[in-house]
Design an enzyme around this catalytic site. Structure first.
Site, PDB file in Angstrom:
ATOM      1  N   LYS A   1      29.301  92.177  31.830  1.00  7.11           N
ATOM      2  CA  LYS A   1      28.650  93.091  32.509  1.00  7.11           C
ATOM      3  C   LYS A   1      28.431  92.764  34.088  1.00  7.11           C
ATOM      4  CE  LYS A   1      26.696  95.576  28.498  1.00  7.11           C
ATOM      5  NZ  LYS A   1      27.515  94.936  27.548  1.00  7.11           N
TER       6      LYS A   1
ATOM      7  N   ARG B   1      37.746  97.351  25.608  1.00  2.00           N
ATOM      8  CA  ARG B   1      38.535  97.684  24.276  1.00  2.00           C
ATOM      9  C   ARG B   1      38.607  99.108  24.000  1.00  2.00           C
ATOM     10  NH1 ARG B   1      33.861  99.638  21.795  1.00  2.00           N
ATOM     11  NH2 ARG B   1      31.813  98.795  22.696  1.00  2.00           N
TER      12      ARG B   1
ATOM     13  N   GLU C   1      18.208  95.879  35.662  1.00  8.18           N
ATOM     14  CA  GLU C   1      19.163  97.120  36.448  1.00  8.18           C
ATOM     15  C   GLU C   1      18.173  98.135  36.448  1.00  8.18           C
ATOM     16  OE1 GLU C   1      22.886  98.094  34.856  1.00  8.18           O
ATOM     17  OE2 GLU C   1      22.111  99.339  33.328  1.00  8.18           O
TER      18      GLU C   1
END
Length: 398
Positions: free
Chosen positions: A115, A292, A199
């Protein structure tokens, strides 16, 4: 079962007659996918212990899996959407062993599956990225400094993995230290990587995502946009396509941004680029990439007519995508059916399925890995089926 059905469809359509080989642990010995596969290889107990004494699922034990694949004389590996599906090290190991990994190459997975790396690449590609720590936080002092810039509430998030693990909501500074410790611990156990970052938390944002498919010839498709805002413990429950709150012009911007990012990462196969959309400000921020196939892929299949698993197999075989993807039609909604106990905080509920009656008829699709009389093991995820409804518009799908 999703793969087995796609393989059979390809053969019925005159394509290659692939043989499916199920790798299974003891609790899955009588599972539907083991019964339906052409061949099966037993991995043994569900939990293994590595050389350092660390306990792990047999489905992420590389040595065990590779030994089984050698025994099976397998040519390719399809990993679905769990366990090693986002393990770049496993994809790289397959590449070294000359096994076709039916998913993104390890290099692209590292660029986007992590990430932190994905946010940095998104910034370099000009995608909108919300306030975040700019990288991993090393300790509490570092986290406090970054939090003062981001502001509260915020999220502590694991850099690796998914499924809501390693994520903690922090309302104020007093909650930061315990959140940091628990998120790191959970990430280390679940993904083998304790790295976390911070975040900004947007409580009223919609969780929207773009389904992508990319071939090895430089073509990237943005197939559809999904809304996955209905969640519990950061785990999606209801998904639909498209997002009813997203203006068409912003939806098109997201499609183009997703394609731009995937081309920059030299991505291949199926994946999802995720964003947060704030309806109040009509602003968008890049969230992450799931490198994925995702659980909710059937809602995109329902609106586009594209079989994403067959597409995965074709791309891995060198197939070239067309210049433009199919145009979505109608609206689809997916509900996850889980074996859980609502009287016990929705804890997973194992046991034998005594009765199973699934819906059917026009516009209804059920993807399931179980049948009546099957046992639900306690060792694995509680989701047992996905129920998808398609309609000409959203009201009909509802």
């Amino acid at each position: 079962m999703r793969l087995i059905r796609a393989v059979r469809d390809i053969a019925r359509g005159g394509g290659p007659d692939y043989k499916t080989i199920a790798l299974y642990t003891d609790p899955d010995e009588h599972a539907l996918f083991v019964r339906e596969a052409d061949e099966s290889i037993r991995l043994g107990p569900a939990i293994t212990v590595d050389a350092t004494g660390r306990r792990q699922s047999a489905y992420v034990d590389y040595q065990l899996i590779m030994a089984a694949l050698r025994e099976a004389k397998a040519d390719a590996v399809w990993v679905g959407w769990g366990f090693v599906a986002e393990h770049a090290d496993f994809a790289e190991l397959c590449e070294k062993r000359r096994l076709v990994f039916i998913g993104p190459p390890s290099k692209a997975m590292r660029a986007l599956g992590d990430k932190i790396a994905a946010k940095r690449l998104a910034e370099a590609c000009g995608l909108p990225v919300g306030l975040w720590s700019g990288g991993p936080v090393s300790d509490l002092d570092d986290a406090v400094r970054e939090a003062s810039t981001i502001g509260f509430p915020l999220l502590v998030k694991a850099s690796a993995g998914g499924g809501g693990r390693g994520v903690r909501l922090v309302i104020n500074e007093d909650e930061l230290a315990p959140a940091l410790e628990s998120a790191r611990g959970e990430a280390a156990v679940a993904f083998g990587d304790p790295s976390v970052f911070l975040e900004q938390y947007l409580p009223r944002a919609r969780h929207v995502e773009v389904q992508v498919a990319c071939d090895a010839h430089g073509t990237a498709w943005a197939l559809g946009v999904r809304d996955c805002s209905v969640q519990r413990r950061y785990q999606k429950l209801i998904e639909e396509s498209s997002c009813p709150a997203l203006p068409l012009e912003i939806e098109e911007d997201l499609r183009q941004a997703a394609v731009r990012l995937c081309l920059a990462a030299e991505y291949r196969n199926a994946g999802t680029v995720e964003f947060l959309f704030n309806p109040a400000t009509r602003s968008v921020s890049f969230l992450e990439v799931n490198a994925r196939l995702q659980v909710e892929h059937p809602v995109t299949e329902a609106t586009t007519g594209v079989d994403l698993v067959k597409t995965q197999l074709l791309i891995a075989s060198g197939y070239r995508l067309g210049e433009t993807p199919p145009t979505p039609r109608g609206h689809a909604i997916e509900a996850r059916l889980c074996a859980e106990d609502p009287s016990n905080a929705y804890a997973p509920s194992s046991g034998v399925i005594e009765r199973l009656r699934l819906p059917g008829g026009p516009g209804i699709r059920v993807d399931s890995g179980v049948a009546e009389g099957d046992a639900i093991p306690s060792e694995f995820d509680s989701m047992i089926a996905k129920i998808v409804a398609w309609g000409d518009d959203r009201s009909e799908a509802v």
